[in-house]
Structure formats: structure tokens, C-alpha cells
Design a protein around this motif. Structure first.
Motif, PDB file in Angstrom:
ATOM      1  N   LEU A 203       0.801  -1.218   0.000  1.00  0.00           N
ATOM      2  CA  LEU A 203       0.000   0.000   0.000  1.00  0.00           C
ATOM      3  C   LEU A 203       0.836   1.270   0.000  1.00  0.00           C
ATOM      4  N   THR A 204       2.127   1.182   0.317  1.00  0.00           N
ATOM      5  CA  THR A 204       2.941   2.393   0.431  1.00  0.00           C
ATOM      6  C   THR A 204       4.130   2.437  -0.518  1.00  0.00           C
ATOM      7  N   LEU A 205       4.650   1.295  -0.912  1.00  0.00           N
ATOM      8  CA  LEU A 205       5.875   1.294  -1.700  1.00  0.00           C
ATOM      9  C   LEU A 205       5.700   1.905  -3.090  1.00  0.00           C
ATOM     10  N   PHE A 206       4.475   1.945  -3.609  1.00  0.00           N
ATOM     11  CA  PHE A 206       4.306   2.520  -4.939  1.00  0.00           C
ATOM     12  C   PHE A 206       4.661   3.999  -4.955  1.00  0.00           C
ATOM     13  N   LEU A 207       4.620   4.652  -3.776  1.00  0.00           N
ATOM     14  CA  LEU A 207       4.987   6.060  -3.710  1.00  0.00           C
ATOM     15  C   LEU A 207       6.486   6.256  -3.913  1.00  0.00           C
ATOM     16  N   ASP A 208       7.278   5.298  -3.449  1.00  0.00           N
ATOM     17  CA  ASP A 208       8.726   5.366  -3.616  1.00  0.00           C
ATOM     18  C   ASP A 208       9.293   3.947  -3.611  1.00  0.00           C
ATOM     19  N   PRO A 209       9.145   3.213  -4.707  1.00  0.00           N
ATOM     20  CA  PRO A 209       9.613   1.819  -4.729  1.00  0.00           C
ATOM     21  C   PRO A 209      11.119   1.690  -4.570  1.00  0.00           C
ATOM     22  N   ALA A 210      11.853   2.771  -4.810  1.00  0.00           N
ATOM     23  CA  ALA A 210      13.303   2.709  -4.702  1.00  0.00           C
ATOM     24  C   ALA A 210      13.787   2.527  -3.271  1.00  0.00           C
ATOM     25  N   GLN A 211      12.900   2.744  -2.285  1.00  0.00           N
ATOM     26  CA  GLN A 211      13.313   2.572  -0.900  1.00  0.00           C
ATOM     27  C   GLN A 211      13.513   1.099  -0.548  1.00  0.00           C
ATOM     28  N   ASP A 212      12.978   0.195  -1.363  1.00  0.00           N
ATOM     29  CA  ASP A 212      13.205  -1.246  -1.170  1.00  0.00           C
ATOM     30  C   ASP A 212      13.340  -1.889  -2.549  1.00  0.00           C
ATOM     31  N   PRO A 213      14.398  -1.569  -3.280  1.00  0.00           N
ATOM     32  CA  PRO A 213      14.491  -1.989  -4.685  1.00  0.00           C
ATOM     33  C   PRO A 213      14.639  -3.482  -4.891  1.00  0.00           C
ATOM     34  N   LEU A 214      15.112  -4.209  -3.881  1.00  0.00           N
ATOM     35  CA  LEU A 214      15.300  -5.651  -4.013  1.00  0.00           C
ATOM     36  C   LEU A 214      14.225  -6.431  -3.265  1.00  0.00           C
ATOM     37  N   GLY A 215      13.292  -5.728  -2.645  1.00  0.00           N
ATOM     38  CA  GLY A 215      12.219  -6.380  -1.899  1.00  0.00           C
ATOM     39  C   GLY A 215      10.860  -6.008  -2.441  1.00  0.00           C
ATOM     40  N   GLY A 216      10.082  -5.282  -1.616  1.00  0.00           N
ATOM     41  CA  GLY A 216       8.717  -4.953  -2.001  1.00  0.00           C
ATOM     42  C   GLY A 216       8.607  -4.057  -3.217  1.00  0.00           C
ATOM     43  N   GLY A 217       9.634  -3.246  -3.484  1.00  0.00           N
ATOM     44  CA  GLY A 217       9.571  -2.354  -4.640  1.00  0.00           C
ATOM     45  C   GLY A 217      10.080  -2.950  -5.927  1.00  0.00           C
ATOM     46  N   TYR A 218      10.581  -4.194  -5.862  1.00  0.00           N
ATOM     47  CA  TYR A 218      11.210  -4.797  -7.040  1.00  0.00           C
ATOM     48  C   TYR A 218      10.224  -4.966  -8.191  1.00  0.00           C
ATOM     49  N   HIS A 219       9.048  -5.522  -7.894  1.00  0.00           N
ATOM     50  CA  HIS A 219       8.046  -5.733  -8.939  1.00  0.00           C
ATOM     51  C   HIS A 219       7.761  -4.440  -9.699  1.00  0.00           C
TER      52      HIS A 219
END
Length: 425
Positions: free
Chosen positions: A266-282
Motif C-alpha cells: 500500500l505504500t511502496l508505490f509512492l517510492d519503490p526505490a526505498q526497497d528496490p530488491l524487496g517490495g519495490g522490485y516488482h
């Protein structure tokens, strides 16, 4: 009934006419858009599996073929014949969702499937159609003219919604809410009431992001309740209380009501780079893949990111990223335009429906399909959170595919029986 159909459209039973022009009575939009989606999806799914040690892309077309047969059968059945089965359908729907909690199979963080003879069935997909059929019958008999009229439809949808939410399947539970609101509006509920029903969700989001905005939002909703609802003082008090409860409870619900992977989605789409190898990878890989397609795309079966499987589970929820990479901006726009054209046709059918029940069924199906389209595409391009909602007719999934064609068959049935229909099917 058959004789009436024959009198209204003699060509329907004329062998000579059908042989001369077999497509004369086919609704090209209702059938053409979904079948075109299925055709291109099979190729895209095959592209995502080029480097995999398995190849089951063809099952997408096999399931679609079964779905077409089911849709054709439903298209020849008047929708009002389903009304006597509304309660058996509802009971079966709830029972299947309960069974998921007891003997269901878990995958990707959710317990949403039941193994039946080696086939994995997702009851929440079929529950969407079951809920639409029941809500249509209830709202056709009991239009929403007073606030008390909301108790019946909201109460009926609450149980399946809760059972889906606790799987946890946040995406499907959102579909139930969207379908309910659209069908309530079509059944006569004022637009101001729609805003009031959505206002607690907005209050919760605002409380967790920009709490100072509550100083304006809460009084605004109180004023709207005062203006649009009876028993104005009671309505004002209830509105303010509900807004306050959701605003205060949001921090607790965020910590204890959602699992970590759901909060991340619900939050990573705002800044996926904060977890580039985890939740933001997709999301990062999806946007890179879509962008690499540019205007014309790399060509079918030629996408580098798709070929090398940089996006996990791309054949399901992220199939739009494969579409963007291999067909480019042009192909993506054509798909979006196809869905828009389909929605326009569904609204036409609903407006010309023979009964309120049939109109509500078509509107509910349209809301279900278009909500999934908007949410899925937005999440793949980074404009919304990842919720696990499939893209109709494009994402791989047997249950979702069958439900899409069941929905299509119900809409074709309503179109054939419409007030201005000419026997088209």
C-alpha cells in the motif's frame, strides 16, 4: 418464450439467413474485445515462459475455450431464471469461502484456493458474480430511497466481503466494495450518499498521511450529511462520530489489521526505490519494462525483460508490463481503448435492459471488470499500490478466466433480451 423470440426476429431460426451471414447477429464488441484480449494474452504469457522450465501458456487458451462454451450457454438463458436460485447461490458462495479457511491452499501470502481433483479453484472469483446476482435481485425489488434501505444490501455483501478480506485477499475485497457502490448508485442512491459511504476510508487515509486535513474534511462530511440525509441532527452526529472513529483507529488498524507485506504493497508505490530488491522490485521492473517498449514495442516474443523473467509472476497480475514492453505505447493504448469500448457497450445494454434486475446485473459486472482494469493497470505503471488484482482476459488464471466468460454470457443474455434488441447474441 421461443415462439416470442421467433416472432421478434424470424432470422434467429432461419437456417438460410445464418448460413448466408453467420456473424449478422453477433455482438462484435461484446465478443470481439474479450476474444482479442485472450488471443494476445496467450502470446504474451508464452513470452514470459521462454526461459522457464515449464510451458503451460496454452492452458490460457484452453480455459478460454471452455469459458466461451459456458458463455454461449448462459447467453441463451433469460437472466430472470436465475432469480429463484439466489439463495442457493449465496449459500454456496459463503460455504466455499468458509471452506477456503478450513481446507484452503496458501500461495503468495494468501489462503485463497481449494484443490479439487488436482485443479486449484479460487472461490473469491466466483463469489464476485454470486454477489452481483443477489444484489441485483435485492436492489430491483428494494430501491435505495431511504438510508434504512442500505441495511439489506450492505448486510448481504458484508459476510462474503469479510471472508475474502481475512484470507487475506485485499484486492478481491476491494472489488466487492466497488461493485456495491456502483450498483447502489444505479439503484437510485443519491451521489452524496456515495461520498458519505466512502468518506470513512478517506478519513483513514488522511489521518495516516496528512492529519491536519481532517480539520476540513470532517466538517465537510458533517455538512454533507446534514444537507442530504433525513433526521439532520442525528445524521450530523453519526457522520462526525464515524469520521472520528476511523481517524483515531487508523494507526491501530495499520499495525495490527494488516500484515507486513500488505502494508508494503500500500505504500511502496509512492517510492519503490526505498526497497528496490524487496517490495519495490516488482514495480521498478514493471515500469522499466513498459518504458522500454516506447512507441511501437520490441515485438511479440522479443521483450528482453520479459524473456529474462525480471518480473516475478509476470504472466498473472503483471501481464500488462509484458504488453507494454512488446507492443509499446500503441498496443497498450489499443487495449485500454478496447476496455473502454466494452464498458460503453455494457452501459448501453444496461440502459436498454428489459428489467431492473437485468440492468443491475450488467452494471455490476461492468463495475467489477472496469475496477479490476483500472487498479491493475495503475499498479503496473506505478500509479497505485500492488493489490493482486488480475487484468480481465489477459492475466493467467483459470478461475478468473471462467468468471470473466460467465460474466460475458450474462451480459450477452441481457443484450439479446433488451428493449431495442434485434436478436443479437
Amino acid at each position: 418464450m421461443l415462439s416470442q423470440l421467433g416472432r421478434r426476429n424470424p432470422r434467429f431460426f432461419s437456417g438460410r439467413s445464418s448460413r448466408r451471414n453467420p456473424l449478422a447477429d453477433v455482438d462484435l464488441i461484446l465478443w470481439g474485445v474479450p476474444l482479442a484480449m485472450v488471443a494476445i494474452a496467450g502470446i504474451l504469457i508464452a513470452s514470459t515462459q521462454r526461459q522457464a522450465n515449464y510451458a503451460d501458456w496454452y492452458q490460457h487458451w484452453v480455459t478460454a475455450a471452455v469459458g466461451v462454451v459456458v458463455a454461449l450457454l448462459l447467453a441463451r438463458m433469460p437472466l430472470d431464471r436465475l432469480i429463484p436460485f439466489k439463495w442457493p447461490i449465496y449459500i454456496a458462495m459463503v460455504a466455499s469461502l468458509v471452506a477456503v479457511r478450513v481446507v484452503g491452499t496458501s500461495a503468495l501470502g494468501a489462503q485463497s484456493w481449494i484443490n479439487i481433483g488436482g485443479f486449484y479453484v479460487q472461490p473469491s472469483e466466483f463469489a464476485k458474480v454470486g454477489a452481483i446476482l443477489l444484489l441485483a435481485e435485492v436492489l430491483a425489488r428494494h430501491p435505495v430511497d431511504r438510508p434504512v434501505d442500505l441495511i439489506r444490501p450492505v448486510g448481504l455483501i458484508a459476510l462474503p466481503w469479510l471472508l475474502v478480506f481475512v484470507q487475506p485477499d485485499l484486492g478481491s475485497s476491494l472489488v466487492f466494495g466497488a461493485v456495491l457502490l456502483v450498483m447502489l448508485f444505479w439503484a437510485g442512491m443519491p451521489g452524496a450518499w456515495v461520498v458519505l459511504l466512502l468518506s470513512p476510508l478517506v478519513a483513514a487515509i488522511v489521518a495516516g498521511t496528512l492529519p491536519w486535513l481532517l480539520l476540513g474534511w470532517v466538517p465537510l462530511m458533517g455538512w454533507l450529511a446534514w444537507k442530504s440525509l433525513p433526521w439532520k441532527r442525528v445524521a450530523l452526529a453519526i457522520s462526525l462520530a464515524v469520521q472520528g472513529i476511523f481517524a483515531i483507529a487508523t494507526p491501530w488498524l495499520w499495525e495490527h489489521g494488516l500484515r507486513p507485506h500488505q502494508r508494503a504493497r500500500l505504500t511502496l508505490f509512492l517510492d519503490p526505490a526505498q526497497d528496490p530488491l524487496g517490495g519495490g522490485y516488482h514495480l521498478l521492473q514493471s515500469t522499466v519494462g513498459i518504458g522500454s517498449g516506447q512507441i511501437w514495442g520490441t515485438g511479440l516474443m522479443q521483450g528482453s525483460l520479459t524473456k529474462l523473467r525480471f518480473i516475478p509472476e509476470q504472466h498473472t497480475d503483471f501481464i500488462f508490463s509484458a504488453l507494454g514492453e512488446e507492443t509499446g505505447f500503441l498496443g497498450s493504448v489499443l487495449v485500454v481503448a478496447g476496455f473502454a469500448l466494452l464498458m460503453w457497450r455494457l452501459l448501453q445494454i444496461a440502459g436498454r435492459a428489459r428489467s431492473d434486475y437485468e440492468a443491475l446485473v450488467v452494471v455490476g459486472i461492468g463495475a467489477m471488470l472496469m475496477f479490476q482494469v483500472v487498479v491493475n493497470i495503475n499498479m503496473t505503471i506505478g500509479l497505485g499500490p500492488i493489490t493482486g488484482i488480475p487484468l480481465p482476459w489477459l492475466s493467467y488464471g483459470r478461475s478468473a478466466m471462467l468468471v470473466n466468460f460467465i460474466s460475458l454470457g450474462l451480459c450477452v443474455s441481457a443484450a439479446r433480451r433488451g428493449r431495442t434488441a434485434q436478436g443479437r447474441w
